[in-house]
Enzyme design. Sequence first.
Site, mmCIF file in Angstrom:
data_model
loop_
_atom_site.group_PDB
_atom_site.id
_atom_site.type_symbol
_atom_site.label_atom_id
_atom_site.label_comp_id
_atom_site.label_asym_id
_atom_site.label_seq_id
_atom_site.Cartn_x
_atom_site.Cartn_y
_atom_site.Cartn_z
ATOM 1 C CE LYS A 1 9.360 -11.654 -36.866
ATOM 2 N NZ LYS A 1 8.630 -11.555 -35.634
ATOM 3 C CG MET B 1 18.228 -16.045 -35.402
ATOM 4 S SD MET B 1 16.696 -15.378 -34.729
ATOM 5 C CE MET B 1 16.867 -16.194 -32.890
ATOM 6 C CG ASP C 1 7.619 -16.331 -39.931
ATOM 7 O OD1 ASP C 1 6.688 -15.422 -39.946
ATOM 8 O OD2 ASP C 1 8.104 -16.833 -38.778
#
Length: 327
Positions: free
Chosen positions: A56, A168, A34
């Site tokens: 991502k 997030m 990632d």
Amino acid sequence: MGKVYLVGAGPGDPGLITYKGVQALKKADVVVYDRLVNPLLLYLAPKKAVLHYVGKAPQRHTLTQEQINQKLVDLGSQDLTVVRLKGGDPSIFGRVGEEAATLTAAGVPFEIIPGITSASATVYAGFSVTERFVSEKCLICTPTAKLVEFAKEPLAKISQGGSVVIYMGMERLAEVCQHFLAQEADPNLPVAVIQWESWGRQEKVVATLATVVAKVAQKELQNPALVVVGPVAKNGEAPSWFEQLPDFGKRLLYVTDKELSFDDMLHYTSKGVDFYPYYVGQAYDQRFDDLHERMALDFKHYQVEYASAEAKTAFESLPGGLNHEGN
């Protein structure tokens, strides 16, 4: 039939990966990694290992989650040892359940190796999310998927004698603060925002519900960052043990024509350096070309050091566009 290892890489400091995670990487045929994985961990994989980037970023996904799931099935169906390397702990907002369910449905053997999650690594910023008599509970949450559901949580009540740890949440920081205030939380309640937690590039803002949005904007903090709301966040005002390491904040692009061991790399990070190796000459490894290309725009933020005069010559003879600044 091969096997897939779903491995937590930890929050950033490469030394925080578990021993079991190291063992999995050392026998990998393929590593699927990632965006938030510290690239130093890729050097633990054998030279024969194929590296697949599936990062991502917000609004920019290399592959969708469904495509990543299928890639793991395709690779694991072959006679390969596959490591799916994910930042933090894959079971904490890491979608490990979706990947495991897909592998189960396809009959592909797998193993899950947890990692250290960001909520545990706030100690790198100077505080723990729990503290006896001060913060005796903790809510780990995210507002990204369902902000309406997030707002229904007893945020103000939890943060009175505990910590609300928000993953997030940077894109909705103003809305998050408004939800606390709407529940009659004290506007002076401490809030800490920690960017690139446990990396040498770590930055933080310690403010209050009333002031944090403006202070974050002033300091230009962005994702990836952790938001902690609660009384213990105030302890982050002073420099932490990590921020007092001798080379904390130094960003070093180390150009070398000799391979480094993982311990060699940890020698730098253990002093607080944000360390990035660049192999040239006899040490050149084409598997990292894609990673270098993605990192190229960041190179201007790094101090460049050369292991030898030969390494410097080899680096300076590379095609243009690396966008680096030497010293």
